[in-house]
Design a protein around this motif. Sequence first.
Motif, PDB file in Angstrom:
ATOM      1  N   VAL A 125       3.491 -12.813   2.810  1.00  0.00           N
ATOM      2  CA  VAL A 125       2.682 -12.908   1.586  1.00  0.00           C
ATOM      3  C   VAL A 125       3.177 -11.993   0.482  1.00  0.00           C
ATOM      4  CG1 VAL A 125       0.514 -13.751   2.503  1.00  0.00           C
ATOM      5  CG2 VAL A 125       0.972 -11.315   2.567  1.00  0.00           C
ATOM      6  N   THR A 388     -10.095 -10.528   4.955  1.00  0.00           N
ATOM      7  CA  THR A 388      -9.286  -9.651   5.810  1.00  0.00           C
ATOM      8  C   THR A 388      -9.799  -9.698   7.253  1.00  0.00           C
ATOM      9  OG1 THR A 388      -8.891  -8.265   3.893  1.00  0.00           O
ATOM     10  CG2 THR A 388      -8.424  -7.290   6.040  1.00  0.00           C
ATOM     11  N   GLN A 428      -9.363 -20.062   1.449  1.00  0.00           N
ATOM     12  CA  GLN A 428      -9.956 -20.281   0.115  1.00  0.00           C
ATOM     13  C   GLN A 428      -9.150 -21.271  -0.708  1.00  0.00           C
ATOM     14  OE1 GLN A 428     -10.863 -16.829  -2.275  1.00  0.00           O
ATOM     15  NE2 GLN A 428     -11.824 -15.831  -0.524  1.00  0.00           N
TER      16      GLN A 428
HETATM   17  N1  LIG Z   1      -1.775  -8.807   0.876  1.00  0.00           N
HETATM   18  C1  LIG Z   1      -2.505  -7.838   0.271  1.00  0.00           C
HETATM   19  N2  LIG Z   1      -1.919  -6.684  -0.109  1.00  0.00           N
HETATM   20  C2  LIG Z   1      -2.626  -5.703  -0.710  1.00  0.00           C
HETATM   21  N3  LIG Z   1      -3.958  -5.773  -0.955  1.00  0.00           N
HETATM   22  C3  LIG Z   1      -4.595  -6.900  -0.597  1.00  0.00           C
HETATM   23  C4  LIG Z   1      -3.903  -7.996   0.031  1.00  0.00           C
HETATM   24  N4  LIG Z   1      -4.803  -8.964   0.272  1.00  0.00           N
HETATM   25  C5  LIG Z   1      -5.987  -8.513  -0.181  1.00  0.00           C
HETATM   26  N5  LIG Z   1      -5.865  -7.277  -0.705  1.00  0.00           N
HETATM   27  C6  LIG Z   1      -6.938  -6.433  -1.234  1.00  0.00           C
HETATM   28  O1  LIG Z   1      -7.823  -6.134  -0.171  1.00  0.00           O
HETATM   29  C7  LIG Z   1      -9.154  -6.234  -0.583  1.00  0.00           C
HETATM   30  C8  LIG Z   1      -9.921  -7.175   0.317  1.00  0.00           C
HETATM   31  O2  LIG Z   1      -9.432  -8.473   0.101  1.00  0.00           O
HETATM   32  P1  LIG Z   1     -10.140  -9.739   0.745  1.00  0.00           P
HETATM   33  O3  LIG Z   1      -9.357 -10.927   0.360  1.00  0.00           O
HETATM   34  O4  LIG Z   1     -10.343  -9.498   2.197  1.00  0.00           O
HETATM   35  O5  LIG Z   1     -11.549  -9.709  -0.008  1.00  0.00           O
HETATM   36  P2  LIG Z   1     -12.735 -10.765   0.031  1.00  0.00           P
HETATM   37  O6  LIG Z   1     -13.967 -10.016   0.389  1.00  0.00           O
HETATM   38  O7  LIG Z   1     -12.378 -11.921   0.878  1.00  0.00           O
HETATM   39  O8  LIG Z   1     -12.785 -11.173  -1.498  1.00  0.00           O
HETATM   40  P3  LIG Z   1     -13.234 -12.559  -2.204  1.00  0.00           P
HETATM   41  O9  LIG Z   1     -14.689 -12.758  -1.926  1.00  0.00           O
HETATM   42  O10 LIG Z   1     -13.005 -12.282  -3.633  1.00  0.00           O
HETATM   43  O11 LIG Z   1     -12.376 -13.615  -1.638  1.00  0.00           O
HETATM   44  C9  LIG Z   1      -9.152  -6.674  -2.033  1.00  0.00           C
HETATM   45  O12 LIG Z   1      -9.419  -5.552  -2.834  1.00  0.00           O
HETATM   46  C10 LIG Z   1      -7.759  -7.171  -2.271  1.00  0.00           C
HETATM   47  O13 LIG Z   1      -7.330  -6.797  -3.567  1.00  0.00           O
END
Ligand SMILES: Nc1ncnc2c1ncn2[C@@H]1O[C@H](COP(=O)(O)OP(=O)(O)OP(=O)(O)O)[C@@H](O)[C@H]1O
Length: 570
Positions: A125, A388, A428
């Motif tokens: 990614v 995550t 998503q």
């Molecule tokens: N590959 C990555 N590298 C660095 N940071 C990341 C990566 N993927 C996600 N993040 C960061 O980690 C955090 C959690 O991301 P995640 O996608 O799990 O959030 P989420 O709760 O699913 O958000 P949303 O509801 O907006 O989809 C976010 O602040 C995002 O910016």
Amino acid sequence: MRDVFRIFFSTGWRQQVLILIVLLTSGIVEVVGIATLWPIIGIIGGEGMPNDHIIDDYIRWALEAVGLPLTIEVLLGVILGAAILSFAFGTAGSVFVGRSVANFGTGIRLQLIDALVRARWSYFVAQPVARFTAAMNSDAERASVAFKSAGMCLVALTQAAVLMVMAIFVSWPFFLGAVAIATVLWLAVGRYMRMAKKAGRGKSKHNLALLHSVTDALTNVKALKAMNRHTFIGHTFAVHIDRLRRATQAETYSTSAMRAIQEPLFISLLLGGLYIGHTFLGMDLRVMLGSTLLLKRIADAIGSVRANYQRVALDRISYWQLQNLLAEIRANREALISGNLPPLPADITLANVSFSYPGKQVMQHANLTMDAGRLTTVIGPSGAGKTTIADMVAGLHAPTEGTITVGSTPIDQLDMAAWRRQLGYIPQDSILFNDTILNNVSLGDPRIQESEVREALVAADAWGFVSKLPGGLNFSIGVRGSLLSGGQRQRLAIARALVGQPRLLILDEATSALDQKTAQEIAKSAQALTGSRTILAITHQALWVDAADAVYEIRDGKVTMAAPALSGSA
Ligand SMILES: Nc1ncnc2c1ncn2[C@@H]1O[C@H](COP(=O)(O)OP(=O)(O)OP(=O)(O)O)[C@@H](O)[C@H]1O
């Protein structure tokens, strides 16, 4: 020249040596033909059968050895035979080269694809898509050209060497003159060669930059166009296109200049040589004519070495970029073990789990259990870490602390490939392919029957619209599903996840693009699927909280169990 050898022999020795031997034989046979001209020039010049040169002696000896008389008819026959044989060996060599180049081009692409699908998710990614598309297309193409040119360069080099050996037999002064001419011809193009190398590096760099901006722009073009900001894309393109234009111009100029300088230089050197041979060395007409012929062939061979070497200089950057990329991807290979897989569905537990992306802590000491055969919903603000959690359960990311267990087996001891085969994951942003509905749902898996695809579409509430499309299951949905609405695309993605009869279904905002009624129907279908499978729903929609058996909330890195009454806050 080191690169020429390294590139040509990079696929192994046996076939490459065979190619060189076949083409070298073609060169030797050609030399036999040229040598046979030697006495013919004497006969035509009225000297009778000449015997004042070592080449005449060799020909006489060779014909006696095979029992043929030394007549002009036999000599002409030998020249014709040599030309036909040389053509036959040359053609066979070209066929081998063609096959070898094709194998190289496909081989390197297959190796890249294989390495990519085995790479760690976190590595994958972090890479720009354009890097891989450039590698698969222009770099693989240019590396194949470098490979082919390296082969042709070595062939021309061996031909030049064979002709040079013949030059020794003609006479030492002639040999030294040929070496001098070859050296001058080679040195004269040095400046253009350096220019060509620089242009090759520039083209590769600007091509990649252009591809980066095109990929980025085309994926985002809708919003940019709607806000009338697409002119900004044009400007970015224009900068890269202009640099690419300049590099291409330099490449074309250096290539043409090298070709153009060759001919007048050769003629001048030849005339000088003939003058010295006639005036100071007293060479006769026969030696001078024969030498001119031989020298022309030597110059052609050197020209071919030079042209192919230049092509290698231009395209080797792509070859090395590909090799480096391949090594880098392989170094990031995901370590999969073939461990065990407990009977499914099984409880999935996160115990004291912490996770960080580089430079970003996402959760600390989280505890969460997804009961086997139940629907668990995870809510929380955007960016809190919900996806995550799903990615860790799918084994795409490993916790930095704590353990995730499936049944009683820690996730890092699971047979990961077998575990993932039991997952249905709706991310998503589902990527749909420019293909039929059938293939988008089955993903080309021949084990999946059409009836199963239909059942999955019914469960995803998609059969209603699919059955009305022209061609039904065989309707082609356009680039990234552009012929469908956002909600229809989402329902296809759900069907794709359901069709494999997964034991764990992960829905990450899977119904966000659907109206309340359809989303509720899908949530109801999901509820009906529990029992034989576990469901994890990640959502901002209240309806998934209402449908859940358990609800967790993640906020500020902490995971807490939330009562379904919190649904309004999701
Ligand atoms: N590959 C990555 N590298 C660095 N940071 C990341 C990566 N993927 C996600 N993040 C960061 O980690 C955090 C959690 O991301 P995640 O996608 O799990 O959030 P989420 O709760 O699913 O958000 P949303 O509801 O907006 O989809 C976010 O602040 C995002 O910016």
